[in-house]
Design an enzyme around this catalytic site. Structure first.
Site, PDB file in Angstrom:
ATOM      1  N   HIS A 169       7.595  12.419  -3.211  1.00 14.95           N
ATOM      2  CA  HIS A 169       6.471  13.138  -2.595  1.00 14.95           C
ATOM      3  C   HIS A 169       5.444  13.554  -3.651  1.00 14.95           C
ATOM      4  CE1 HIS A 169       7.763  13.330   1.617  1.00 14.95           C
ATOM      5  NE2 HIS A 169       8.989  13.388   1.150  1.00 14.95           N
ATOM      6  N   THR A 170       5.397  12.825  -4.720  1.00 15.78           N
ATOM      7  CA  THR A 170       4.384  13.063  -5.755  1.00 15.78           C
ATOM      8  C   THR A 170       3.253  12.044  -5.667  1.00 15.78           C
ATOM      9  OG1 THR A 170       5.841  11.799  -7.181  1.00 15.78           O
ATOM     10  CG2 THR A 170       5.846  14.188  -7.481  1.00 15.78           C
ATOM     11  N   LEU A 184      13.901   1.551   2.173  1.00 20.14           N
ATOM     12  CA  LEU A 184      13.849   0.738   0.949  1.00 20.14           C
ATOM     13  C   LEU A 184      12.601  -0.141   0.936  1.00 20.14           C
ATOM     14  CD1 LEU A 184      17.646  -0.111   0.720  1.00 20.14           C
ATOM     15  CD2 LEU A 184      16.387   1.712  -0.443  1.00 20.14           C
ATOM     16  N   SER A 185      11.717   0.149   1.864  1.00 16.23           N
ATOM     17  CA  SER A 185      10.392  -0.460   1.924  1.00 16.23           C
ATOM     18  C   SER A 185      10.403  -1.973   2.173  1.00 16.23           C
ATOM     19  CB  SER A 185       9.582  -0.120   0.677  1.00 16.23           C
ATOM     20  OG  SER A 185       8.246   0.063   1.059  1.00 16.23           O
ATOM     21  N   SER A 186      11.047  -2.331   3.250  1.00 10.82           N
ATOM     22  CA  SER A 186      10.928  -3.724   3.690  1.00 10.82           C
ATOM     23  C   SER A 186       9.482  -4.039   4.045  1.00 10.82           C
ATOM     24  CB  SER A 186      11.837  -3.984   4.889  1.00 10.82           C
ATOM     25  OG  SER A 186      11.381  -3.280   6.033  1.00 10.82           O
ATOM     26  N   SER A 187       8.714  -3.018   4.428  1.00 11.44           N
ATOM     27  CA  SER A 187       7.314  -3.271   4.806  1.00 11.44           C
ATOM     28  C   SER A 187       6.474  -3.649   3.585  1.00 11.44           C
ATOM     29  CB  SER A 187       6.716  -2.065   5.529  1.00 11.44           C
ATOM     30  OG  SER A 187       6.814  -0.894   4.758  1.00 11.44           O
ATOM     31  N   GLU A 193      -1.332  -1.607   5.417  1.00 13.73           N
ATOM     32  CA  GLU A 193      -0.448  -0.662   6.109  1.00 13.73           C
ATOM     33  C   GLU A 193      -1.221   0.590   6.569  1.00 13.73           C
ATOM     34  OE1 GLU A 193       3.412  -0.620   4.504  1.00 13.73           O
ATOM     35  OE2 GLU A 193       4.046   1.165   5.571  1.00 13.73           O
ATOM     36  N   ASP A 220       5.191   2.177  -3.027  1.00 17.43           N
ATOM     37  CA  ASP A 220       6.007   1.064  -2.540  1.00 17.43           C
ATOM     38  C   ASP A 220       5.384  -0.280  -2.884  1.00 17.43           C
ATOM     39  OD1 ASP A 220       7.208   3.250  -1.433  1.00 17.43           O
ATOM     40  OD2 ASP A 220       6.905   2.654   0.654  1.00 17.43           O
TER      41      ASP A 220
HETATM   42  P1  ADP Z   1      10.834   0.280   5.756  1.00 16.65           P
HETATM   43  O1  ADP Z   1      11.335   1.624   5.405  1.00 16.65           O
HETATM   44  O2  ADP Z   1      11.929  -0.732   5.690  1.00 16.65           O
HETATM   45  O3  ADP Z   1       9.608  -0.111   5.023  1.00 16.65           O
HETATM   46  P2  ADP Z   1       9.018   0.263   7.982  1.00 16.65           P
HETATM   47  O4  ADP Z   1       9.147   0.790   9.351  1.00 16.65           O
HETATM   48  O5  ADP Z   1       7.957   0.808   7.107  1.00 16.65           O
HETATM   49  O6  ADP Z   1      10.453   0.369   7.310  1.00 16.65           O
HETATM   50  O7  ADP Z   1       8.743  -1.308   8.083  1.00 16.65           O
HETATM   51  C1  ADP Z   1       9.586  -2.131   8.816  1.00 16.65           C
HETATM   52  C2  ADP Z   1       8.770  -3.174   9.572  1.00 16.65           C
HETATM   53  O8  ADP Z   1       8.278  -4.172   8.657  1.00 16.65           O
HETATM   54  C3  ADP Z   1       9.605  -3.937  10.577  1.00 16.65           C
HETATM   55  O9  ADP Z   1       9.656  -3.266  11.800  1.00 16.65           O
HETATM   56  C4  ADP Z   1       8.867  -5.252  10.663  1.00 16.65           C
HETATM   57  O10 ADP Z   1       7.735  -5.140  11.509  1.00 16.65           O
HETATM   58  C5  ADP Z   1       8.367  -5.445   9.246  1.00 16.65           C
HETATM   59  N1  ADP Z   1       9.341  -6.240   8.456  1.00 16.65           N
HETATM   60  C6  ADP Z   1       9.993  -5.840   7.345  1.00 16.65           C
HETATM   61  N2  ADP Z   1      10.799  -6.825   6.879  1.00 16.65           N
HETATM   62  C7  ADP Z   1      10.650  -7.865   7.710  1.00 16.65           C
HETATM   63  C8  ADP Z   1      11.222  -9.184   7.770  1.00 16.65           C
HETATM   64  N3  ADP Z   1      12.137  -9.596   6.880  1.00 16.65           N
HETATM   65  N4  ADP Z   1      10.813 -10.004   8.769  1.00 16.65           N
HETATM   66  C9  ADP Z   1       9.915  -9.588   9.664  1.00 16.65           C
HETATM   67  N5  ADP Z   1       9.357  -8.369   9.667  1.00 16.65           N
HETATM   68  C10 ADP Z   1       9.716  -7.505   8.715  1.00 16.65           C
HETATM   69 MG    MG Z   2       7.797   1.004   5.064  1.00 17.39          MG
END
Ligand code: ADP
Ligand code: MG
Length: 381
Positions: free
Chosen positions: A35-36, A125-128, A160, A172
């Site tokens: 949160h920084t 873990l920031s999949s986004s 985003e 991220d």
């Molecule tokens: P996180 O904490 O993992 O970043 P978010 O809610 O910010 O969670 O982002 C998740 C969203 O990003 C998913 O709902 C999807 O729309 C997209 N996303 C992430 N990884 C993938 C993937 N491997 N394939 C398709 N969409 C993905």
């Molecule tokens: Mg995210």
């Protein structure tokens, strides 16, 4: 079979040819500095060994087609007529990246590809960010522009924040863009200057996913941001980055109690994060672990973004003699903690903390031993 091999093969099956490129962009875990980022301060994440991968080839026209293995979906869009998001579908992240690149004047070209990832979705873990940076890298491969990690991070963030309307700091995207194998990255969120710092030898990083998620994260996050802005305004500074702990301590009484606690977290966390760099430079895992423990306490008591599940898993981890320190990581209220563990006890640590948390909390956590990987790149398979 690695995930890179898998996207390669599945691309072949879907398109009947070899991909021209395979790109990879990692998720991340933040060691300290929570949160920084939106206070123009310091964060200290590492890119993890889980990532989004896209296998792709250029197209002759200006459309983009992507098959998502994880979503079992196939989507296309036209670069000259980007559809606005009406809900946040996975493809909207890619469209948002195209939009931000276009706005930035980057030349774009069409491509088709196949996407898969192993960053757990929605666990913090920031999949986004991994998806955004993988998309940026795919556009880079076919578009022929320069790759500048900090600029690409800003593209991902704009996608985003501005396209999808989801508020995040720059951490991220920055670590997903600029990560370095074996290193954590001290990031100055004001200048975007990054300082790679080697992780202490003979330690491992363990991610502890509580398996809990909470719905109110967005409103709580926005409230914390507003509170931090109010404190900065009170002190007449641009951001809480601009006041040190000694000055703050002298004037803390001027603030209303809740705002004071919020500010104290951010200001002390910035100092801890800089101390963490010194500890890492000295290879001092003990000192680093103590800073992580102090960070958790500050997030729990002053910033109030922990949760019973996070506290429980952090307590389980910190009770282990081989744990230098553990803390919640990410926005909070649920999701993951991170622990710095003596490498020779990693397996035992994972087993005991997994069992200990499960009997205390009643649900099974997911524990990932991770290592620091490289940022977004085109890879060979
Ligand atoms: P996180 O904490 O993992 O970043 P978010 O809610 O910010 O969670 O982002 C998740 C969203 O990003 C998913 O709902 C999807 O729309 C997209 N996303 C992430 N990884 C993938 C993937 N491997 N394939 C398709 N969409 C993905
Ligand atoms: Mg995210």
């Amino acid at each position: 079979m690695s995930l890179a091999d898998k996207v390669n093969r599945r691309f072949h099956a879907a398109f009947g040819a070899e991909p021209a490129f395979i790109v990879r962009a990692p998720g991340r875990v933040n060691l300290i500095g929570e949160h920084t980022d939106y206070n123009d301060g310091f964060v200290f994440p590492l890119a993890i060994d889980r990532a989004a991968y896209i296998a792709l080839r250029p197209r002759a026209d200006r459309s983009v087609r992507v098959i998502s293995l994880d979503m079992a979906d196939d989507q296309s869009f036209d670069l000259d007529d980007l559809p606005r998001p009406d809900e946040t579908r996975w493809v909207d992240y890619l469209i948002g990246v195209a939009w931000a690149l276009q706005r930035g004047g980057y030349p774009l070209a069409g491509w088709e590809g196949l996407l898969a990832g192993d960053v757990p979705i929605g666990s913090g873990l920031s999949s986004s960010a991994a998806l955004e940076l993988a998309a940026a890298r795919a556009f880079y491969c076919v578009g022929g522009f320069n790759w500048d990690a900090a600029q690409m991070a800003q593209i991902g963030r704009a996608a985003e924040n501005e396209w999808l309307g989801i508020q995040t700091g720059i951490m991220d995207q920055m670590i997903s863009a600029a990560g370095l194998e074996g290193h954590a990255l001290l990031i100055d969120c004001r200048s975007l200057e990054t300082t790679p710092t080697a992780l202490p030898a003979t330690t491992s990083i363990v991610i502890l996913d509580t398996g809990t998620r909470r719905g109110l994260v967005d409103s709580a996050y926005n409230e914390r941001r507003t509170q931090c802005e109010a404190a900065a305004r009170h002190f007449g500074i641009a951001a809480l980055r601009d006041i040190d702990l000694a000055t703050f301590s002298k004037r803390a009484e001027e603030l209303e109690a809740v705002i004071r606690r919020r500010a104290r977290h951010v200001i002390s966390e910035n100092e801890r994060t800089l101390q963490a760099r010194d500890a890492m430079l000295a290879g001092d895992a003990e000192a680093l672990g103590k800073l992580m423990i102090a960070s958790h306490i500050s997030l729990r008591d002053d910033f109030e973004v922990s949760s019973p599940a996070l506290d429980a898993i952090v307590d389980c981890a910190n009770a282990e003699p081989s744990c230098y320190g553990a803390r919640m990581t990410g926005a909070g209220f649920g999701g993951c903690a991170v622990a710095l563990v003596r490498a020779d006890d990693t397996t035992g640590f994972v087993r005991r903390v997994g069992a200990g948390y499960e009997s205390a909390a009643g649900n099974r956590p997911a524990l990932y031993v991770t290592r620091a990987s490289a940022g977004a790149a085109t890879i060979d398979v």
